[in-house]
Structures are given as structure tokens and as C-alpha cells.
Scaffold this motif. Sequence first.
Motif, PDB file in Angstrom:
ATOM      1  N   LYS A  21     -12.963 -42.288 -18.408  1.00 47.38           N
ATOM      2  CA  LYS A  21     -12.273 -43.380 -17.725  1.00 47.38           C
ATOM      3  C   LYS A  21     -12.917 -44.697 -18.130  1.00 47.38           C
ATOM      4  O   LYS A  21     -14.076 -44.742 -18.532  1.00 47.38           O
ATOM      5  CB  LYS A  21     -12.357 -43.206 -16.206  1.00 47.38           C
ATOM      6  N   THR A  22     -12.143 -45.766 -18.013  1.00 47.14           N
ATOM      7  CA  THR A  22     -12.673 -47.102 -18.282  1.00 47.14           C
ATOM      8  C   THR A  22     -12.495 -47.972 -17.043  1.00 47.14           C
ATOM      9  O   THR A  22     -11.610 -47.723 -16.210  1.00 47.14           O
ATOM     10  CB  THR A  22     -11.939 -47.776 -19.457  1.00 47.14           C
ATOM     11  N   LEU A  23     -13.315 -49.005 -16.939  1.00 51.32           N
ATOM     12  CA  LEU A  23     -13.205 -49.928 -15.814  1.00 51.32           C
ATOM     13  C   LEU A  23     -11.855 -50.655 -15.850  1.00 51.32           C
ATOM     14  O   LEU A  23     -11.219 -50.828 -14.811  1.00 51.32           O
ATOM     15  CB  LEU A  23     -14.360 -50.928 -15.834  1.00 51.32           C
ATOM     16  N   THR A  24     -11.423 -51.042 -17.032  1.00 51.32           N
ATOM     17  CA  THR A  24     -10.127 -51.721 -17.152  1.00 51.32           C
ATOM     18  C   THR A  24      -8.988 -50.788 -16.755  1.00 51.32           C
ATOM     19  O   THR A  24      -8.064 -51.189 -16.038  1.00 51.32           O
ATOM     20  CB  THR A  24      -9.915 -52.243 -18.586  1.00 51.32           C
ATOM     21  N   GLY A  25      -9.055 -49.547 -17.181  1.00 52.62           N
ATOM     22  CA  GLY A  25      -8.021 -48.570 -16.831  1.00 52.62           C
ATOM     23  C   GLY A  25      -7.954 -48.321 -15.335  1.00 52.62           C
ATOM     24  O   GLY A  25      -6.867 -48.230 -14.755  1.00 52.62           O
TER      25      GLY A  25
END
Length: 101
Positions: A21-25
Motif C-alpha cells: 500500500k502507499t500513503l497516496t493510495g
Amino acid sequence: MTTTKKWDRRTIKEELLRQNKTLTGIARDAGLYDSACRAGMIGASRPGAEAIAKALGVPFREMFPDSYTLGRHDDGETSSNNKQRSSQKRDAAADRVRGAA
């Protein structure tokens, strides 16, 4: 003996990588601006921090125990005012009497 994991920036980033997972996602999935979760990591966006905790499946207070002050929603309350509101004026008739005079 149960120990809770110590969540800091490094461990949060490691868990994000582990879960791919990404922070932006996470921010986009939560309907927030793109950098909300990055701001949440440094204590500048509570909604961003809440989105991170939710995405990782960790209770908010466990992940960010000291970063944000307790809010009215932290203990399950849905309203900051649990008392029934009553009118400020005791008798509206008194206003009508003054207006007629």
C-alpha cells in the motif's frame, strides 16, 4: 504477556510495504487530498492518520497514542453535548408583553 506494537514512522512504512500500500493510495481511497496521509504521519492531518490506521487495520489510538488530542469521537460519543438543549428564554410571553408596550 501481550505486547502492543510500537508504531513509529519506520514501522508504519514497513507495514505499508508489506501490505503493498502507499500513503497516496490510502488517501485517495479515503477521499482525501493526495498528501493527507503523509501529513498524518507527522501529526498535521488527523483524517490522514485515521485513514492510515484504518487501512492497516490498527486502532487509531494504538497507532497514534500521543500525536493527536482526544476528540469527541475517540470514546464512542457521537455528540459533544449529551444534555437536552433547553430554550434560553423561560417565557416567550414576556417578550410579547414588552413588544406591545
